[in-house]
Design a protein around this motif. Structure first.
Motif, mmCIF file in Angstrom:
data_model
loop_
_atom_site.group_PDB
_atom_site.id
_atom_site.type_symbol
_atom_site.label_atom_id
_atom_site.label_comp_id
_atom_site.label_asym_id
_atom_site.label_seq_id
_atom_site.Cartn_x
_atom_site.Cartn_y
_atom_site.Cartn_z
ATOM 1 N N ASN A 71 -14.158 14.290 2.827
ATOM 2 C CA ASN A 71 -14.782 13.267 3.672
ATOM 3 C C ASN A 71 -13.976 11.981 3.813
ATOM 4 N N GLY A 72 -12.673 12.087 3.689
ATOM 5 C CA GLY A 72 -11.836 10.883 3.736
ATOM 6 C C GLY A 72 -11.823 10.191 5.084
ATOM 7 N N ILE A 73 -12.048 10.932 6.156
ATOM 8 C CA ILE A 73 -12.053 10.302 7.488
ATOM 9 C C ILE A 73 -13.342 9.487 7.617
ATOM 10 N N THR A 127 10.043 6.936 3.336
ATOM 11 C CA THR A 127 10.457 6.136 2.175
ATOM 12 C C THR A 127 9.582 6.550 0.995
ATOM 13 N N ASN A 128 10.198 7.153 0.005
ATOM 14 C CA ASN A 128 9.438 7.628 -1.148
ATOM 15 C C ASN A 128 9.276 6.521 -2.187
ATOM 16 N N VAL A 129 8.093 6.432 -2.771
ATOM 17 C CA VAL A 129 7.917 5.541 -3.926
ATOM 18 C C VAL A 129 8.147 6.392 -5.171
ATOM 19 N N THR A 170 -2.417 7.633 -2.210
ATOM 20 C CA THR A 170 -1.545 8.776 -1.938
ATOM 21 C C THR A 170 -2.301 10.110 -2.037
ATOM 22 N N GLY A 171 -3.582 10.075 -1.739
ATOM 23 C CA GLY A 171 -4.374 11.300 -1.622
ATOM 24 C C GLY A 171 -4.222 12.209 -2.829
ATOM 25 N N ALA A 172 -3.984 13.490 -2.555
ATOM 26 C CA ALA A 172 -3.888 14.493 -3.627
ATOM 27 C C ALA A 172 -2.695 14.248 -4.548
ATOM 28 N N GLY A 187 -1.675 7.628 4.841
ATOM 29 C CA GLY A 187 -2.786 8.446 5.337
ATOM 30 C C GLY A 187 -3.881 7.504 5.835
ATOM 31 N N ILE A 188 -5.046 8.070 6.111
ATOM 32 C CA ILE A 188 -6.109 7.256 6.715
ATOM 33 C C ILE A 188 -6.572 6.143 5.780
ATOM 34 N N ASN A 189 -6.601 6.428 4.474
ATOM 35 C CA ASN A 189 -7.100 5.397 3.570
ATOM 36 C C ASN A 189 -6.090 4.275 3.382
ATOM 37 N N LYS A 220 6.061 8.353 2.414
ATOM 38 C CA LYS A 220 7.263 9.177 2.170
ATOM 39 C C LYS A 220 7.626 10.077 3.350
ATOM 40 N N GLY A 221 6.663 10.404 4.195
ATOM 41 C CA GLY A 221 6.967 11.178 5.408
ATOM 42 C C GLY A 221 6.610 10.354 6.624
ATOM 43 N N ARG A 222 5.853 10.999 7.528
ATOM 44 C CA ARG A 222 5.326 10.281 8.693
ATOM 45 C C ARG A 222 3.891 9.885 8.428
ATOM 46 N N VAL A 272 0.870 -1.177 0.000
ATOM 47 C CA VAL A 272 0.000 0.000 0.000
ATOM 48 C C VAL A 272 0.903 1.222 0.000
ATOM 49 N N ILE A 273 0.724 2.099 -0.970
ATOM 50 C CA ILE A 273 1.538 3.325 -1.031
ATOM 51 C C ILE A 273 0.713 4.451 -0.417
ATOM 52 N N GLY A 274 1.256 5.068 0.633
ATOM 53 C CA GLY A 274 0.559 6.170 1.306
ATOM 54 C C GLY A 274 0.109 5.775 2.707
HETATM 55 P P1 FAD Z 1 -3.557 11.682 2.793
HETATM 56 O O1 FAD Z 1 -3.929 11.789 4.212
HETATM 57 O O2 FAD Z 1 -3.123 12.934 2.097
HETATM 58 O O3 FAD Z 1 -2.417 10.590 2.719
HETATM 59 C C1 FAD Z 1 -1.700 10.327 1.537
HETATM 60 C C2 FAD Z 1 -0.290 9.937 1.962
HETATM 61 O O4 FAD Z 1 0.444 9.505 0.820
HETATM 62 C C3 FAD Z 1 0.480 11.107 2.556
HETATM 63 O O5 FAD Z 1 0.888 10.789 3.867
HETATM 64 C C4 FAD Z 1 1.684 11.283 1.618
HETATM 65 O O6 FAD Z 1 2.878 11.642 2.276
HETATM 66 C C5 FAD Z 1 1.796 9.898 0.999
HETATM 67 N N1 FAD Z 1 2.466 9.895 -0.300
HETATM 68 C C6 FAD Z 1 2.222 10.695 -1.365
HETATM 69 N N2 FAD Z 1 3.030 10.383 -2.402
HETATM 70 C C7 FAD Z 1 3.824 9.365 -1.967
HETATM 71 C C8 FAD Z 1 4.867 8.619 -2.570
HETATM 72 N N3 FAD Z 1 5.262 8.845 -3.828
HETATM 73 N N4 FAD Z 1 5.479 7.660 -1.847
HETATM 74 C C9 FAD Z 1 5.087 7.386 -0.573
HETATM 75 N N5 FAD Z 1 4.080 8.069 0.052
HETATM 76 C C10 FAD Z 1 3.472 9.048 -0.637
HETATM 77 N N6 FAD Z 1 -12.584 14.512 6.172
HETATM 78 C C11 FAD Z 1 -13.583 14.065 6.985
HETATM 79 O O7 FAD Z 1 -14.142 12.982 6.764
HETATM 80 N N7 FAD Z 1 -13.985 14.806 8.068
HETATM 81 C C12 FAD Z 1 -13.419 16.012 8.365
HETATM 82 O O8 FAD Z 1 -13.799 16.662 9.342
HETATM 83 C C13 FAD Z 1 -12.393 16.499 7.515
HETATM 84 N N8 FAD Z 1 -11.812 17.700 7.781
HETATM 85 C C14 FAD Z 1 -10.798 18.133 6.987
HETATM 86 C C15 FAD Z 1 -10.176 19.352 7.303
HETATM 87 C C16 FAD Z 1 -9.098 19.788 6.543
HETATM 88 C C17 FAD Z 1 -8.437 21.088 6.905
HETATM 89 C C18 FAD Z 1 -8.634 19.000 5.468
HETATM 90 C C19 FAD Z 1 -7.445 19.452 4.666
HETATM 91 C C20 FAD Z 1 -9.256 17.809 5.144
HETATM 92 C C21 FAD Z 1 -10.344 17.364 5.891
HETATM 93 N N9 FAD Z 1 -11.016 16.177 5.601
HETATM 94 C C22 FAD Z 1 -11.997 15.702 6.418
HETATM 95 C C23 FAD Z 1 -10.657 15.400 4.402
HETATM 96 C C24 FAD Z 1 -9.709 14.257 4.769
HETATM 97 O O9 FAD Z 1 -8.682 14.765 5.581
HETATM 98 C C25 FAD Z 1 -9.122 13.623 3.495
HETATM 99 O O10 FAD Z 1 -10.149 13.273 2.603
HETATM 100 C C26 FAD Z 1 -8.349 12.354 3.869
HETATM 101 O O11 FAD Z 1 -7.449 12.616 4.916
HETATM 102 C C27 FAD Z 1 -7.592 11.797 2.669
HETATM 103 O O12 FAD Z 1 -6.858 10.708 3.156
HETATM 104 P P2 FAD Z 1 -5.840 9.943 2.234
HETATM 105 O O13 FAD Z 1 -5.284 8.817 3.046
HETATM 106 O O14 FAD Z 1 -6.521 9.595 0.962
HETATM 107 O O15 FAD Z 1 -4.722 11.049 1.882
#
Ligand code: FAD
Ligand code: GLY
Length: 373
Positions: free
Chosen positions: A336-338, A177-179, A208-210, A13-15, A35-37, A9-11
């Motif tokens: 709404n990712g959480i 660790t960066n992919v 990897t979210g955005a 974050g919560i997903n 790639k970070g924490r 799994v790359i990333g």
């Molecule tokens: P991320 O949390 O962005 O994780 C992606 C990870 O991938 C990052 O840690 C990044 O470092 C890593 N990554 C990227 N590229 C690479 C690579 N090449 N190699 C290795 N790692 C890599 N959602 C809710 O449901 N309720 C809320 O109240 C809510 N409030 C929010 C408030 C704010 C201010 C923000 C900004 C967002 C909020 N959200 C909320 C939305 C929610 O935070 C996101 O939808 C969700 O966190 C996305 O999770 P993710 O795991 O997809 O992405």
């Protein structure tokens, strides 16, 4: 380092962490590469609202998915706490979508009607009723839609709890660790190139979210996801000002433990710039004071930002790559990712197990039709 897994799994974050937990729980060997924490990007910035009815106001598949995911939280909170000892801060004091004008009140009453027909609980509270329940909100409000079942969690703690639970089921985590690349061949994903060298797996998940379009473009596919910055701040109050979350256009106030309030969030499209700006924070402070005037006397704690992943049609991308086998994507959860993380983890694991054949409206093949970049 072991270099071959059932799933990578790359990333982190919560997903990514939710998916890793589901896969590890089902007996797969899993590595998560971050790639970070862990939880340091959007997932650590989130306010933690589970706003299925507050935020998702249109009928459709996302509303359905959000309601399903919200319903998973009570059981999940018990399961994660039992396994890891981490409290995810699940609480349910409801959310108030407040109205400051008659026009807003009419819109909210229509929304209540639609949600009630959909089988959900939502009710209009007059200004007097609102004052009885939340005496510190502004007297300029004319009422609110009260949504008792939209609760909240601590987003960072939930991410860490998923990760710990995955580790306890055998998953390995590599932070800092960066992919850099995907290892592809014969229309199939075989592995990844990382700072630590190549790693291989039966299945690769990009979560990897955005930042997801950057890795996916290596497959020749342009993923229509754009970054939307959100800034937030927290303040400390010496008496509880609100019990439920107060939500309005452009500002929400989420009460946490020990008198802490999270005030969010700005919405700045098309930027990965994570700097917190004076303009962003001062506009939130003004809006928050208009909703709950007592906030003016609270102590400023800290401010931060995160980058939300917005897909072009507003739906997340969940499922297998349309032309590259064994490559899965879970990205584009925007605001709404959480809330959507439990259902996302389950759906991706079900697709890999063959328990689900298709992710329907969230599938990636829609990119070539309605949502092409
Ligand atoms: P991320 O949390 O962005 O994780 C992606 C990870 O991938 C990052 O840690 C990044 O470092 C890593 N990554 C990227 N590229 C690479 C690579 N090449 N190699 C290795 N790692 C890599 N959602 C809710 O449901 N309720 C809320 O109240 C809510 N409030 C929010 C408030 C704010 C201010 C923000 C900004 C967002 C909020 N959200 C909320 C939305 C929610 O935070 C996101 O939808 C969700 O966190 C996305 O999770 P993710 O795991 O997809 O992405
Ligand atoms: N869901 C709240 C936000 O994204 O700001």
């Amino acid at each position: 380092m072991k270099k071959t897994y059932d799933a990578i799994v790359i990333g982190g974050g919560i997903n990514g962490c939710s998916i890793a937990y589901q896969l590890a729980k089902r007996g797969r060997s899993v590595a998560v590469i971050e790639k970070g924490r862990l939880a340091d990007k959007a997932s650590g910035a989130a306010a933690g609202m589970l706003g299925a009815q507050t935020e998702l106001t249109d009928d459709g598949p996302l509303f359905e998915f959000a309601r399903k995911s919200r319903a998973m939280f009570p059981e999940l909170a018990r399961e994660l706490e039992e396994l890891t000892g981490v409290h995810i801060g699940l609480q349910n004091r409801g959310m108030y979508r407040v109205a400051a004008t008659e026009k807003e009140a009419i819109e909210l009453k229509k929304l209540i009607e639609f949600q009630t027909k959909s089988g959900e609980t939502a009710k209009w509270v007059s200004f007097q009723e609102l004052m009885e329940q939340e005496p510190h909100v502004s007297s300029s409000l004319i009422g609110a839609m009260f949504i008792p079942n939209d609760g909240q969690v601590d987003a960072r703690e939930l991410t860490i709890a998923f990760a710990k639970a995955a580790m306890l089921n055998g998953a390995e985590f590599y932070e800092f660790t960066n992919v850099n690349d995907l290892i592809l061949g014969n229309e199939k994903a075989h592995g990844i190139q990382t700072d630590l060298g190549p790693m291989y797996a039966e299945s690769i998940v990009i979560a990897t979210g955005a930042w997801s379009p950057f890795l996916i473009e290596k497959t020749g596919l342009t993923l229509p996801i754009s970054p939307v910055k959100g800034e937030c701040l927290s303040v400390l109050t010496n008496k509880p000002l609100i019990k439920g979350t107060v939500f309005s256009h452009g500002c929400y106030i989420v009460p946490k433990k020990s008198g802490r309030l999270i005030i969010g969030a700005t919405v700045k499209p098309d930027t990965f710039d994570e700097r917190v700006t004076v303009d962003g924070i001062s506009s939130l402070m003004e809006k928050a004071k208009r909703l709950v005037p007592g906030i003016g006397e609270s102590e400023l704690e800290r401010a931060w930002s995160g980058i939300r992943p917005l897909s072009k049609d507003g739906l997340p991308f969940l499922g297998e790559h349309p032309s590259c086998r064994n490559l899965y994507i879970a990205a584009g959860h925007f605001r709404n990712g959480i809330l959507l993380s439990p259902a996302t983890g389950e759906l991706i694991a079900d697709l890999m197990d063959g328990k689900s054949k298709d992710s329907g409206p969230f599938r990636l093949s829609r990119i070539n039709s309605s949502v092409s970049a």
